[in-house]
Design a protein around this motif. Structure first.
Motif, PDB file in Angstrom:
ATOM      1  N   LEU A  11       0.839  -1.205   0.000  1.00 20.14           N
ATOM      2  CA  LEU A  11       0.000   0.000   0.000  1.00 20.14           C
ATOM      3  C   LEU A  11       0.871   1.251   0.000  1.00 20.14           C
ATOM      4  O   LEU A  11       0.652   2.175  -0.786  1.00 20.14           O
ATOM      5  CB  LEU A  11      -0.926   0.023   1.223  1.00 20.14           C
ATOM      6  CG  LEU A  11      -2.050  -1.002   1.251  1.00 20.14           C
ATOM      7  CD1 LEU A  11      -2.750  -0.970   2.598  1.00 20.14           C
ATOM      8  CD2 LEU A  11      -3.045  -0.757   0.126  1.00 20.14           C
ATOM      9  N   LEU A  20      -1.863   3.870  -6.148  1.00 18.16           N
ATOM     10  CA  LEU A  20      -2.761   3.103  -5.279  1.00 18.16           C
ATOM     11  C   LEU A  20      -4.008   2.647  -6.041  1.00 18.16           C
ATOM     12  O   LEU A  20      -4.490   1.537  -5.856  1.00 18.16           O
ATOM     13  CB  LEU A  20      -3.169   3.927  -4.046  1.00 18.16           C
ATOM     14  CG  LEU A  20      -4.091   3.221  -3.058  1.00 18.16           C
ATOM     15  CD1 LEU A  20      -3.405   2.017  -2.423  1.00 18.16           C
ATOM     16  CD2 LEU A  20      -4.582   4.183  -1.977  1.00 18.16           C
ATOM     17  N   VAL A  52      -5.648   6.121   1.570  1.00 17.67           N
ATOM     18  CA  VAL A  52      -6.482   4.970   1.930  1.00 17.67           C
ATOM     19  C   VAL A  52      -7.820   5.459   2.478  1.00 17.67           C
ATOM     20  O   VAL A  52      -8.881   4.953   2.100  1.00 17.67           O
ATOM     21  CB  VAL A  52      -5.748   4.047   2.926  1.00 17.67           C
ATOM     22  CG1 VAL A  52      -6.708   3.036   3.545  1.00 17.67           C
ATOM     23  CG2 VAL A  52      -4.588   3.333   2.229  1.00 17.67           C
TER      24      VAL A  52
END
Length: 137
Positions: A11, A20, A52
């Motif tokens: 990640l 990503l 994220v």
């Protein structure tokens, strides 16, 4: 739809090269264990944590069910790596994305299908989502 579990390092690596979103393009959605999310949250101003958080509609943070299973893993693995494997077994994952060589050995021992960041990038190139690997690597 494939069940894909991702560890912290892939990640971070994909975030830092602005890729990503390749995980969404390749797999539609992914799961990360709670421990991976905690690892991403350690740095208050984490660029990856922010990316994220903005992607939580396709990145699903999941708790493992069997907390006792964590004690069966050697201490040389991080919490995130351990939870990736436990979650993968609990959810019958199709693939786990891990970069650490030691963690990959454990995952393969558990008969999990494993790739890493480089494998994701190669798959993205094959499927036409990126034109070249070298500038990203």
């Amino acid at each position: 739809m494939l069940k894909v579990i991702v560890n912290t390092t892939p990640l971070i690596a994909l975030c830092h090269v602005g890729q990503l979103n390749l995980l969404k393009k390749l797999y539609n959605e992914i799961m990360i264990p709670r421990a991976v999310y905690r690892e991403l949250s350690k740095k208050k101003q984490s660029i990856c944590k922010r990316q994220v958080d903005l992607s939580l509609e396709w990145i699903h943070v999941k708790d493992i069910e069997n907390q006792m299973a964590k004690s069966m893993f050697k201490t040389q693995l991080h919490d995130g790596e351990v939870e990736v494997m436990i979650l993968a077994k609990e959810r019958s994952a199709d693939i786990v994305i891990i970069d650490d060589a030691n963690a990959k050995k454990y995952a393969k021992y558990l008969k999990l299908s494993v790739t890493g960041t480089l494998g994701v990038l190669i798959k993205a190139k094959r499927e036409g989502y990126i034109s070249e690997l070298k500038p990203i690597i």
